[in-house]
Design a protein around this motif. Structure first.
Motif, PDB file in Angstrom:
ATOM      1  N   THR B  82      39.603  59.070  47.001  1.00 14.39           N
ATOM      2  CA  THR B  82      41.045  58.865  46.898  1.00 14.39           C
ATOM      3  C   THR B  82      41.394  57.387  47.023  1.00 14.39           C
ATOM      4  O   THR B  82      40.855  56.677  47.861  1.00 14.39           O
ATOM      5  N   GLN B  83      42.281  56.932  46.138  1.00 15.91           N
ATOM      6  CA  GLN B  83      42.741  55.561  46.193  1.00 15.91           C
ATOM      7  C   GLN B  83      44.176  55.526  46.705  1.00 15.91           C
ATOM      8  O   GLN B  83      45.004  56.305  46.271  1.00 15.91           O
ATOM      9  N   PHE B 103      49.388  64.154  41.952  1.00 17.61           N
ATOM     10  CA  PHE B 103      48.624  62.916  42.103  1.00 17.61           C
ATOM     11  C   PHE B 103      47.382  63.078  42.971  1.00 17.61           C
ATOM     12  O   PHE B 103      46.362  62.443  42.725  1.00 17.61           O
ATOM     13  N   SER B 104      47.506  63.923  44.008  1.00 16.43           N
ATOM     14  CA  SER B 104      46.354  64.072  44.901  1.00 16.43           C
ATOM     15  C   SER B 104      45.154  64.650  44.132  1.00 16.43           C
ATOM     16  O   SER B 104      44.008  64.311  44.418  1.00 16.43           O
ATOM     17  N   ASN B 105      45.448  65.486  43.119  1.00 17.78           N
ATOM     18  CA  ASN B 105      44.346  65.995  42.274  1.00 17.78           C
ATOM     19  C   ASN B 105      43.652  64.869  41.519  1.00 17.78           C
ATOM     20  O   ASN B 105      42.517  65.000  41.099  1.00 17.78           O
ATOM     21  N   TYR B 106      44.405  63.799  41.259  1.00 18.37           N
ATOM     22  CA  TYR B 106      43.849  62.679  40.499  1.00 18.37           C
ATOM     23  C   TYR B 106      43.331  61.573  41.415  1.00 18.37           C
ATOM     24  O   TYR B 106      43.089  60.459  40.957  1.00 18.37           O
ATOM     25  N   ASN B 109      46.862  58.547  46.268  1.00 21.17           N
ATOM     26  CA  ASN B 109      47.610  58.849  47.478  1.00 21.17           C
ATOM     27  C   ASN B 109      48.645  57.753  47.705  1.00 21.17           C
ATOM     28  O   ASN B 109      48.281  56.612  47.993  1.00 21.17           O
ATOM     29  N   ILE B 110      49.918  58.080  47.545  1.00 22.70           N
ATOM     30  CA  ILE B 110      50.975  57.077  47.775  1.00 22.70           C
ATOM     31  C   ILE B 110      51.217  57.002  49.280  1.00 22.70           C
ATOM     32  O   ILE B 110      51.807  57.916  49.865  1.00 22.70           O
ATOM     33  N   ASN B 145      45.197  48.812  47.075  1.00 19.83           N
ATOM     34  CA  ASN B 145      44.898  48.112  45.822  1.00 19.83           C
ATOM     35  C   ASN B 145      45.874  48.395  44.689  1.00 19.83           C
ATOM     36  O   ASN B 145      45.945  47.638  43.727  1.00 19.83           O
ATOM     37  N   ILE B 146      46.573  49.534  44.759  1.00 19.03           N
ATOM     38  CA  ILE B 146      47.397  49.970  43.630  1.00 19.03           C
ATOM     39  C   ILE B 146      48.878  49.915  43.969  1.00 19.03           C
ATOM     40  O   ILE B 146      49.303  50.400  45.020  1.00 19.03           O
TER      41      ILE B 146
END
Lengths: 210, 210
Positions: B82-83, B103-106, B109-110, B145-146
């Motif tokens: 997870t990013q 998003f968590s599937n991808y 993680n915000i 990072n994102i």
């Protein structure tokens, strides 16, 4: 005459936004090199893109007329002929799209929104949300060609089928699922997972190089 | 070894969603032809895409193991690592993204959201929205990072610059503007106008053929 490539086509709205800025700032002409520099593109790419659009091809010294390019790209992208659309699924994303003021600049007009809730609601822009059962009649009556899908993945195919049976010819799908459509229907998927895959891969490459 | 093409990469999440469905339905193996049929792709394209991912290349008679492909594509796309990401601009679109469970599937993680409003607010998922002034410290402290940008176009470049100065290495831009970024920053623009241009052009071609 060959058609414009998808890549070229997708760059045109970006050029147009920039040209509109130049226009607002009173700048009358621009070279393809200047546009290329702005977007870190190869000047040859920009020249080829604009060759599809502009008749005069730009003058050797002064470049293109900003006003002419704005008019020509807007015309090419159909921004002068507003197209009507309906939206199904007024959740968070649907509401965000309904509230997005930019669409009118792109020649898109969402004439009606629909949801599966039984009672008529009011969306954030104070417009009625219609029950989905009213979609076929409304689409036929107004001759709407474009349908925007913002329902959960599990309902998306049913909504898509309903739209097509009602006469919709182009589907803009924001649900995270792949829709099955006949060949004579235009479809564009906004796939967040696909975008994120590209971003993640670039990030991984950058982190590796550090 | 050559890298995977952007087109192949963008198809992988679509395959993965389909494979997950098969997996849920107890289907153990699948051929590249079946996958190709499902998405109206050339089987050669699918075979090439999967060749990047799968070690065994699929058996001649039974095809690929669904479970193995799910594991391999998830691994390749980094969904297992997870990013963390931050989001700036908690308007309608920002809220929609914050509330998006997919998003968590991808593997995304915000971890925090920010806005320019001075007082701390609560978003629709009952999490705090931080003042933008807290972004640099939080990004550095958490090593994020994102950065996801969902502010209006006129604020997007300033937010982008702040993110990069704070250590963000990948920008996912949903503002309708072209951001200027250094070469060592990954950027992915979600350009609605570009998507709409593609859809409109396809629709025009369809209407012409009728």
């Amino acid at each position: 005459m060959e058609g414009i490539s998808k890549e070229s086509l997708q760059r045109l709205p970006t050029y147009l936004r920039y040209l509109n800025e130049l226009h607002l700032n009173g700048i009358e002409s621009v070279s393809s090199t200047t546009i290329a520099d702005r977007f870190k593109l190869n000047p040859v790419t920009v020249r080829k893109d604009l060759a599809f659009i502009s008749e005069d091809g730009g003058k050797p010294k002064t470049g293109f007329s900003v006003a002419d390019l704005v008019a020509e790209i807007s015309e090419f992208l159909g921004y002068n002929n507003t197209q009507d659309a309906v939206l199904v699924g007024v959740g968070k994303l649907g509401s965000a799209l309904l509230g997005y003021k930019g669409f009118s600049n792109y020649g898109l007009n969402i004439v009606a929104s629909f949801d599966c809730k039984t009672d008529i609601q009011i969306d954030s822009t104070k417009r009625e949300i219609n029950n989905i059962s009213m979609l076929p009649d409304l689409v036929k009556r107004l001759g709407v060609n474009i349908g925007i899908i913002t329902v959960p993945a599990e309902s998306a195919q049913a909504v898509c089928d309903l739209m097509i049976n009602s006469g919709i010819k182009a589907i803009w799908n924001f649900s995270p699922t792949h829709l099955i459509t006949p060949d004579n229907i235009a479809i564009k998927n906004e796939d967040m997972a696909a975008s994120l895959a590209v971003l993640s891969q670039r990030l991984t490459a950058i982190l590796k190089n550090e």
